[in-house]
Design a protein around this motif. Structure first.
Motif, short mmCIF file in Angstrom:
data_model
loop_
_atom_site.label_atom_id
_atom_site.label_comp_id
_atom_site.label_asym_id
_atom_site.label_seq_id
_atom_site.Cartn_x
_atom_site.Cartn_y
_atom_site.Cartn_z
N SER A 137 -14.70 24.57 -2.51
CA SER A 137 -13.54 23.76 -2.15
C SER A 137 -13.08 24.14 -0.76
CB SER A 137 -12.40 23.97 -3.16
OG SER A 137 -11.96 25.30 -3.11
N GLY A 138 -12.11 23.39 -0.25
CA GLY A 138 -11.56 23.69 1.07
C GLY A 138 -12.57 23.38 2.17
N TRP A 139 -12.43 24.10 3.27
CA TRP A 139 -13.29 23.81 4.43
C TRP A 139 -14.75 24.06 4.12
CZ3 TRP A 139 -10.94 20.76 7.41
CH2 TRP A 139 -9.60 20.92 7.75
N MET B 128 -6.88 23.08 4.17
CA MET B 128 -7.42 21.71 4.15
C MET B 128 -6.41 20.73 3.56
SD MET B 128 -10.55 20.09 2.13
CE MET B 128 -9.49 18.90 1.36
N TYR B 129 -5.76 21.17 2.52
CA TYR B 129 -4.75 20.34 1.86
C TYR B 129 -3.60 20.05 2.84
CZ TYR B 129 -2.37 18.65 -2.38
OH TYR B 129 -1.77 17.88 -3.33
N ALA B 130 -3.20 21.07 3.60
CA ALA B 130 -2.11 20.90 4.57
C ALA B 130 -2.54 19.98 5.72
CB ALA B 130 -1.68 22.26 5.11
N TRP B 131 -3.79 20.13 6.17
CA TRP B 131 -4.29 19.23 7.22
C TRP B 131 -4.22 17.79 6.75
CZ3 TRP B 131 -7.01 19.29 12.07
CH2 TRP B 131 -6.97 20.53 12.73
N ASN B 132 -4.58 17.60 5.50
CA ASN B 132 -4.58 16.24 4.97
C ASN B 132 -3.16 15.66 4.91
OD1 ASN B 132 -6.09 14.06 3.79
ND2 ASN B 132 -5.09 14.56 1.85
N ARG B 165 -13.48 15.50 10.44
CA ARG B 165 -13.13 15.04 9.09
C ARG B 165 -11.62 14.86 8.98
NH1 ARG B 165 -15.42 12.37 5.05
NH2 ARG B 165 -17.37 13.48 5.37
N ALA B 166 -10.88 15.82 9.53
CA ALA B 166 -9.42 15.76 9.42
C ALA B 166 -8.83 14.65 10.29
CB ALA B 166 -8.81 17.10 9.83
N ALA B 167 -9.41 14.47 11.49
CA ALA B 167 -8.78 13.57 12.45
C ALA B 167 -9.28 12.14 12.36
CB ALA B 167 -9.03 14.10 13.87
N ILE B 168 -10.54 11.96 12.02
CA ILE B 168 -11.12 10.62 12.11
C ILE B 168 -11.59 10.09 10.75
CG2 ILE B 168 -12.98 9.25 13.13
CD1 ILE B 168 -12.86 11.15 15.55
N ASP B 169 -12.49 10.83 10.11
CA ASP B 169 -13.13 10.29 8.91
C ASP B 169 -12.24 10.38 7.67
OD1 ASP B 169 -15.31 9.95 10.56
OD2 ASP B 169 -16.22 11.86 9.99
N GLY B 170 -11.40 11.39 7.63
CA GLY B 170 -10.59 11.60 6.43
C GLY B 170 -11.38 12.37 5.38
N PHE B 171 -10.66 13.01 4.46
CA PHE B 171 -11.30 13.77 3.39
C PHE B 171 -11.60 12.84 2.22
CE2 PHE B 171 -8.46 16.77 5.61
CZ PHE B 171 -9.40 17.66 6.08
N GLU B 174 -12.63 13.56 -3.79
CA GLU B 174 -13.15 14.75 -4.48
C GLU B 174 -12.78 16.02 -3.72
OE1 GLU B 174 -17.40 14.94 -4.77
OE2 GLU B 174 -17.34 16.49 -6.32
N GLN B 175 -12.89 15.97 -2.39
CA GLN B 175 -12.55 17.16 -1.59
C GLN B 175 -11.07 17.52 -1.74
OE1 GLN B 175 -13.91 15.81 2.25
NE2 GLN B 175 -15.95 16.71 2.00
N VAL B 176 -10.22 16.51 -1.72
CA VAL B 176 -8.77 16.77 -1.85
C VAL B 176 -8.46 17.29 -3.26
CG1 VAL B 176 -6.47 15.74 -1.79
CG2 VAL B 176 -8.17 15.06 -0.10
N ASP B 177 -9.06 16.66 -4.28
CA ASP B 177 -8.82 17.08 -5.66
C ASP B 177 -9.31 18.51 -5.89
OD1 ASP B 177 -7.69 14.67 -6.19
OD2 ASP B 177 -9.40 13.83 -7.27
N ASN B 178 -10.52 18.82 -5.38
CA ASN B 178 -11.06 20.17 -5.56
C ASN B 178 -10.18 21.21 -4.86
OD1 ASN B 178 -13.19 19.45 -7.16
ND2 ASN B 178 -14.72 19.49 -5.52
#
Lengths: 246, 279
Positions: A137-139, B128-132, B165-171, B174-178
């Motif tokens: 998970s994460g980065w 990652m969650y905070a970036w999102n 991923r954070a700036a353009i494509d988005g998460f 599944e990545q956010v849930d995990n």
């Protein structure tokens, strides 16, 4: 008394056996069947809920992080480590970098090369049925997902080359990787390099770098290195690249 | 970033300038805060050179000349660079006088290092969650070519992938849930580890508490309904103990933006801390 649970002679496992031999530690080996997912069985998960392999235990203390376990051994025996804080920092950082760049990538690339596509698919299907298995998970997951599954072994090989470069740069013109004496840094680096030549093309292998080749010969000549090889052969632990856990 | 900017955070002792620790970092938030928390606990003098992550100064050539890996925090001491955020804390603990933040016994030392590793790993999901939630919305109005330039100047492929991923494509969902699941699972693990104890390892406050607090002090804001006194009481008690610790809050006060929310969170948790800011 130490107990080392392992299922292969990969970099992390060999490094621990090598260090235990160097330190003349009193230890036993417990062998798991990794392709059969025995590390996810109830017996091992009682000791390591995350299914960590190799797992070193000292009395009742499980030492699941292989680089930190090497540091623990050096501290416990007051050998192979560093009293100088800056040297200790460099050693800790190098062990961590080697674990990431060499150990896990060698396992991924080596396993993919030695298994057929059908065997890989079957293994991953069985792995996915394990309940409570930690997911990336994460980065780390973001970085992994950025590379398509079929390209990951190739990407892992590129990381191995980076790992060899790291060792070459760290070694420079010195006899040993950190400080003035043989240390757990040399143990871990040798363990990470010793088998990856079989995965890389000529010209990119560790032994193609003259400085690394000389240093590896020096390390391989140590009695403890030979003893570690013998110990693993005697126990018929010969899988070099164990299957991935995610 | 103004490399000449120096913000002494403690009374200068007789140390020579070369001995003075230079800390290049952002607010005392997550990894960026580790060395600041350690040095403040030690009541040590140091120079704090602010690297503004929201201005993308991690990729600034001036910062890259200090730390070629292009990530905060970076510490320079006696001419040597220390840029592994966890291991630099052990180094600072050893070389800087003051109360030890590391247990002496071998077994506790291992457990502290393992806890630091686990909290630092879990913090990847927090980050990652905070970036999102926080950073991605701030980037969406930047012109594409400007974003591409900012991405390109990150020195490692991993950082370029993360930024893109954070700036353009988005998460992905599944990545956010995990990431969310990982944070929750880890908080419950901390809650279990804190059963019957005040601090995470042994009987004393240690680097394990610092690194965990630096990453999880705002978790009650992100997971309001899930992280409560009912669901994780031991964790919440520990969190309040941390908020009550004057040095931790004084460190939070060194920041300019993100870390200042710690004072609001402490209020929401009914923590009073008269010592904060007086260290």
């Amino acid at each position: 008394m130490f107990e080392l649970t392992l299922g292969s002679c990969d970099a992390a496992s060999f490094g621990l056996v090598f260090a235990l031999e160097e330190l003349r530690a009193n230890y036993t080996l417990r062998v798991l069947d990794l392709p059969a997912l025995e590390q996810w069985g109830p017996t091992h998960r009682k000791q390591s809920p995350s299914g960590a392999v190799p797992l070193l235990r000292h009395n009742e203390l499980p030492l699941a992080e292989s680089d930190l376990a090497l540091d623990y051994l050096a501290q416990h025996y007051k050998q192979l480590g560093f009293s100088d804080p800056a040297a200790h920092y460099r050693c800790q950082k190098l062990l961590f970098q080697l674990r990431d760049s060499l150990g896990e990538n060698a396992n991924l690339a080596g396993w993919a090369i030695t298994q057929s596509r059908a065997e890989q698919t079957d293994y991953r299907q069985r792995l996915n049925t394990i309940e409570g298995r930690p997911r990336l998970s994460g980065w780390t997951a973001v970085w992994r997902d950025a590379v398509p599954m079929e390209e990951r072994p190739t990407a892992a090989l590129a990381k191995l080359v980076e790992g060899i470069m790291l060792i070459s740069q760290t070694l420079g013109d010195k006899q040993w990787l950190v400080g003035e004496h043989f240390s757990i840094a040399d143990v871990a680096a040798y363990a990470g390099l010793r088998d990856i030549g079989t995965l890389l093309p000529s010209g990119q292998r560790p032994e193609d770098n003259p400085r690394i080749a000389t240093w590896m010969t020096q390390v391989a000549a140590r009695q403890a290195c030979t003893a570690a090889h013998r110990k693993l052969i005697k126990q018929q632990i010969n899988m070099r690249f164990p299957p991935p856990q995610d | 970033m103004d490399l000449n900017e120096i913000r002494p955070a403690g009374a200068l002792r007789s140390a020579g300038l070369d001995d003075l620790v230079q800390v290049y970092t952002y607010d005392p938030n997550s990894r960026a805060g580790y060395p600041l928390f350690v040095l403040m606990e030690k009541e040590a003098p140091f120079n704090y050179i602010y690297v503004d992550l929201f201005a993308f100064e991690e990729g600034d050539p001036a910062f890259l000349s200090v730390n070629p890996e292009g990530a905060v925090p970076a510490v320079v001491h006696k001419g040597q660079l220390f840029n592994d955020s966890v291991f630099m804390c052990e180094y600072l603990n050893t070389v800087i006088p003051g109360p030890s933040l590391v247990p002496e016994a071998d077994n506790l030392l291992y457990l502290m290092r393992e806890r630091c590793r686990q909290s630092d790993d879990a913090a990847q999901s927090v980050s990652m969650y905070a970036w999102n939630r926080i950073i991605r919305p701030t980037l969406k109005d930047l012109p594409r070519n400007e974003l591409e330039q900012l991405i390109a100047r990150n020195p490692t492929e991993e950082r370029r992938v993360a930024f893109r991923r954070a700036a353009i494509d988005g998460f992905t969902t599944e990545q956010v849930d995990n990431a969310r699941n990982k944070i929750l699972t880890y908080v419950h693990e901390l809650n279990a580890a804190l059963t019957g104890r005040e601090w995470l390892v042994g009987d004393a406050f240690s680097l394990a508490d610092i690194i965990t607090f630096a990453n999880f002090y705002a978790v009650t804001e992100n997971l309001v309904d899930e992280v409560t006194d009912t669901t994780v009481p031991n964790f919440m008690s520990w969190l309040r103990r941390c908020f009550q610790r004057p040095t931790l809050m004084a460190t939070m006060g060194l920041g300019r933006t993100l870390s200042l929310r710690a004072f609001d969170i402490a209020k929401k948790l009914d923590v009073t801390n008269e010592g904060a800011g007086n260290v």
